[in-house]
Design a protein around this motif. Structure first.
Motif, mmCIF file in Angstrom:
data_model
loop_
_atom_site.group_PDB
_atom_site.id
_atom_site.type_symbol
_atom_site.label_atom_id
_atom_site.label_comp_id
_atom_site.label_asym_id
_atom_site.label_seq_id
_atom_site.Cartn_x
_atom_site.Cartn_y
_atom_site.Cartn_z
ATOM 1 N N GLY A 128 0.929 -1.152 0.082
ATOM 2 C CA GLY A 128 0.145 0.024 0.252
ATOM 3 C C GLY A 128 0.849 1.000 -0.146
ATOM 4 N N ARG A 129 0.425 2.476 -0.446
ATOM 5 C CA ARG A 129 1.161 3.883 -0.284
ATOM 6 C C ARG A 129 0.479 4.677 0.965
ATOM 7 N NH1 ARG A 129 -1.000 5.955 -4.134
ATOM 8 N NH2 ARG A 129 -2.254 7.998 -3.183
ATOM 9 N N ARG A 130 1.016 5.503 1.393
ATOM 10 C CA ARG A 130 1.232 6.385 2.520
ATOM 11 C C ARG A 130 1.060 7.505 2.332
ATOM 12 N NH1 ARG A 130 3.622 4.271 7.002
ATOM 13 N NH2 ARG A 130 2.235 2.593 7.714
ATOM 14 N N ASP A 131 0.383 8.190 2.365
ATOM 15 C CA ASP A 131 0.865 10.029 2.102
ATOM 16 C C ASP A 131 1.205 10.891 3.693
ATOM 17 O OD1 ASP A 131 1.003 9.122 -0.660
ATOM 18 O OD2 ASP A 131 -2.296 9.482 -0.469
ATOM 19 N N GLY A 132 1.842 11.161 3.378
ATOM 20 C CA GLY A 132 1.985 12.276 4.175
ATOM 21 C C GLY A 132 1.935 13.262 3.785
ATOM 22 N N ASP A 133 2.725 14.302 4.559
ATOM 23 C CA ASP A 133 2.313 16.027 4.802
ATOM 24 C C ASP A 133 3.325 16.319 2.800
ATOM 25 O OD1 ASP A 133 0.151 16.212 5.988
ATOM 26 O OD2 ASP A 133 1.293 17.309 7.473
ATOM 27 N N ALA A 134 4.506 16.020 3.209
ATOM 28 C CA ALA A 134 5.442 16.116 2.345
ATOM 29 C C ALA A 134 5.839 14.796 1.574
ATOM 30 C CB ALA A 134 7.021 16.718 3.401
ATOM 31 N N ALA A 135 5.401 13.311 1.788
ATOM 32 C CA ALA A 135 6.169 12.570 1.136
ATOM 33 C C ALA A 135 5.101 10.938 1.587
ATOM 34 C CB ALA A 135 7.634 12.071 1.319
ATOM 35 N N SER A 136 4.708 10.377 0.262
ATOM 36 C CA SER A 136 4.116 8.917 0.201
ATOM 37 C C SER A 136 5.063 7.750 0.492
ATOM 38 C CB SER A 136 3.747 9.059 -0.738
ATOM 39 O OG SER A 136 3.073 10.437 -0.980
ATOM 40 N N GLU A 137 4.830 7.495 1.638
ATOM 41 C CA GLU A 137 5.616 5.902 1.355
ATOM 42 C C GLU A 137 5.164 4.690 0.652
ATOM 43 O OE1 GLU A 137 7.503 6.596 5.763
ATOM 44 O OE2 GLU A 137 5.190 6.653 5.680
ATOM 45 N N GLN A 138 5.884 3.909 0.374
ATOM 46 C CA GLN A 138 5.173 2.464 -0.504
ATOM 47 C C GLN A 138 5.485 1.535 0.569
ATOM 48 O OE1 GLN A 138 3.343 1.819 -2.679
ATOM 49 N NE2 GLN A 138 4.188 4.281 -3.323
ATOM 50 N N VAL A 139 4.601 0.709 1.454
ATOM 51 C CA VAL A 139 4.891 -0.272 2.870
ATOM 52 C C VAL A 139 4.202 -1.530 1.970
ATOM 53 C CG1 VAL A 139 4.527 2.153 4.089
ATOM 54 C CG2 VAL A 139 2.446 0.883 3.576
ATOM 55 N N GLU A 140 4.496 -2.756 2.448
ATOM 56 C CA GLU A 140 4.463 -3.815 2.707
ATOM 57 C C GLU A 140 4.356 -4.386 3.958
ATOM 58 O OE1 GLU A 140 7.953 -6.395 0.489
ATOM 59 O OE2 GLU A 140 6.553 -4.716 -0.719
#
Length: 253
Positions: free
Chosen positions: A150-162
């Motif tokens: 999945g993708r987690r969106d933050g204020d400054a960046a997005s993370e790809q997590v699994e």
């Protein structure tokens, strides 16, 4: 998923400082509809997965289950016991975890928070109690083999997590619009199985949940004062100036 008081209704507390569920209509938490939607999409993509919806709540919570079943879920589990009344998120997580262990799961999909308590910590508590990884606040989620991504969106960046299955995930209101139940889905939901469980079925002591077992407590409640009457400006050629003066006085401009 959670059965919550309608946010557009006149919400208030009962005499025991718990949420008054008798004086306002309830419904499936809007944020949990996104969780149901993503579970259905994952099942549709796999071709052979089964979606079970689970809620903890009073008798009327079956309405929330029927809504999810009419969206396309295959079956439902309803944990209902008078001794659950007043449970906080710690106790609720223990109840849900025990129910999940009994029902069995590969992937637990939650909404990002409930629309009444707005705690947002239940998915993390569940993962800890179940001893499985968590991937929370996802804007996108998919399952590939035995991995959830999945993708987690933050204020400054997005993370790809699994994480490896079994796992717990939560999804945000940006994950995809929840579908509307069709007439066919509503009729089919009436025939889908709803399993009922209580604390005895789950092996949970009543003293560990409810108001008696709560780690948090509402001490006092004060009703919100009614809104004061607004200022009416009659425009007789000077309305714009009066409006600008009012906004300047309130430091809006």
């Amino acid at each position: 998923m959670k059965y919550v008081p309608d946010a557009t209704g006149d919400r208030r507390f009962a005499d025991d400082t718990t949420t008054d569920r008798e004086g306002v209509d309830g419904l499936l938490s809007e944020l949990d509809e996104y969780g149901v939607e993503q579970a259905l999409r994952i099942a549709e993509a796999s071709g052979d997965a089964e979606v079970t919806v689970l809620t903890v709540g009073p008798d009327d919570a079956k309405d929330a289950l029927r809504k999810a079943l009419s969206m396309g879920a295959d079956k439902a589990v309803h944990v209902n016991d008078d001794d659950i009344h007043g449970s906080d998120v710690i106790a609720t997580s223990a109840i849900v975890a025990k129910a999940l262990e009994q029902v069995g799961f590969d992937l637990v999909v939650c909404g990002m928070a409930s629309t009444d308590g707005t705690m947002g910590v239940l998915p993390a508590l569940l993962a800890e109690r179940l001893g499985v990884p968590q991937a929370t606040l996802l804007s996108e989620v998919s399952v590939e083999g035995t991995t959830v991504k999945g993708r987690r969106d933050g204020d400054a960046a997005s993370e790809q997590v699994e994480a490896q299955l079994p796992a717990v995930v939560s999804v945000t209101d940006q994950s995809g619009e929840a579908r509307y139940p069709s007439f066919k889905g509503i009729m089919a939901a009436k025939k889908k199985p709803v399993q009922s469980l209580d604390l005895d079925d789950l092996g949970i002591d009543a003293d560990a949940v409810g108001l008696a077992g709560a780690w948090t407590k509402v001490e006092t409640v004060t009703a919100r004062p009614p809104r004061s009457k607004g200022t009416i400006v009659t425009d007789e050629g000077e309305g714009g100036k009066q409006l600008a003066a009012f906004l300047a006085e309130q430091k809006f401009i």
